[in-house]
Design an enzyme around this catalytic site. Structure first.
Site, mmCIF file in Angstrom:
data_model
loop_
_atom_site.group_PDB
_atom_site.id
_atom_site.type_symbol
_atom_site.label_atom_id
_atom_site.label_comp_id
_atom_site.label_asym_id
_atom_site.label_seq_id
_atom_site.Cartn_x
_atom_site.Cartn_y
_atom_site.Cartn_z
ATOM 1 N N ASP A 55 50.775 -39.794 1.602
ATOM 2 C CA ASP A 55 49.524 -40.584 1.852
ATOM 3 C C ASP A 55 49.041 -40.594 3.067
ATOM 4 O OD1 ASP A 55 46.900 -41.147 0.806
ATOM 5 O OD2 ASP A 55 47.502 -43.416 0.510
ATOM 6 N N LYS A 57 46.863 -40.292 6.193
ATOM 7 C CA LYS A 57 45.368 -40.245 6.456
ATOM 8 C C LYS A 57 44.782 -41.200 7.437
ATOM 9 C CE LYS A 57 44.467 -43.473 2.468
ATOM 10 N NZ LYS A 57 43.782 -43.814 1.246
ATOM 11 N N ASN A 60 45.680 -44.971 7.023
ATOM 12 C CA ASN A 60 46.974 -45.332 7.098
ATOM 13 C C ASN A 60 47.589 -45.248 8.408
ATOM 14 O OD1 ASN A 60 46.824 -46.203 4.501
ATOM 15 N ND2 ASN A 60 47.721 -44.086 3.550
#
Length: 210
Positions: A55, A57, A60
């Site tokens: 994840d 992105k 984050n």
């Protein structure tokens, strides 16, 4: 037992928050490449441990007081396995690799794809596929091969990194160790250009009499 990761306070918030505050204005190139290098080096370390973030992105990626970036939210990270047992559609559509969207077997190269999108964000300051919903973006990526448009004035080496990272074929995507080398070359090119520009500026300054 509950596992957790404790980090220092990220004063600058997430990269996405930072870009939103800039209202789609691009990040200064030198800073964008420096921050991209932070992410690439961090991900090279993560992959060396045999892990997939899944994840990656801008939400984050956290910005610290010295403007460096650290990778966060390993909630869906896992050890890479050479089977079809890993959960499909883990992550966020705008940054998600096509093989993950299609529920096909995937490897660490899904993180490389996501990094290509993040690099584009840093260079442009924009949200990827901003004129589409997340589902529309996923459909376009898989069925039409749509990717963010690389700006015409983008440094060629950065455009190459983006397009290689988000290639539909995972085998074409470079490992993060190679991405780091390419970004280091870009950083050197930028610094050389800046020095030359400063030198030309000094040479064109009129001389004053003593």
């Amino acid at each position: 037992m509950v596992w957790c990761i404790v980090t220092e306070y990220a004063k600058g918030g997430s990269v996405r928050q930072f870009l939103m505050k800039r209202q789609s204005r691009s990040v200064p190139l030198k800073l964008a490449v420096k921050q991209a290098l932070d992410v690439a080096r961090g991900m090279a370390y993560v992959h060396a441990l045999g892990l997939i973030h899944r994840d990656l992105k801008s939400d984050n990626l956290l910005i610290f007081s010295d403007k460096s970036i650290k990778i966060a939210d390993f909630g869906v990270a896992r050890i890479e396995v050479q089977t079809e047992g890993m959960t499909p559609e883990t992550g966020t559509y705008r940054w998600m690799a096509p093989e993950m969207i299609q529920h096909r077997p995937y490897t660490q190269k899904v993180d490389v794809y996501s990094f290509g999108i993040v690099l584009w964000e840093l260079i442009t300051g924009m949200l990827p596929f901003q004129n589409m919903t997340a589902v529309q973006a996923a459909f376009a990526v898989v069925n039409k091969g749509v990717r963010p448009i690389v700006p015409n004035d983008c440094l060629p080496v950065l455009g190459e990194i983006m397009t290689r990272c988000w290639d539909a074929n995972p085998d074409v995507r470079p490992p993060f160790t190679e991405v780091v080398r390419m970004l280091e070359n870009a950083e050197t090119e930028i610094m050389t250009t800046v020095r030359k520009a400063r030198f030309r500026c000094c040479m064109t300054q009129p001389m004053t009499a003593d």
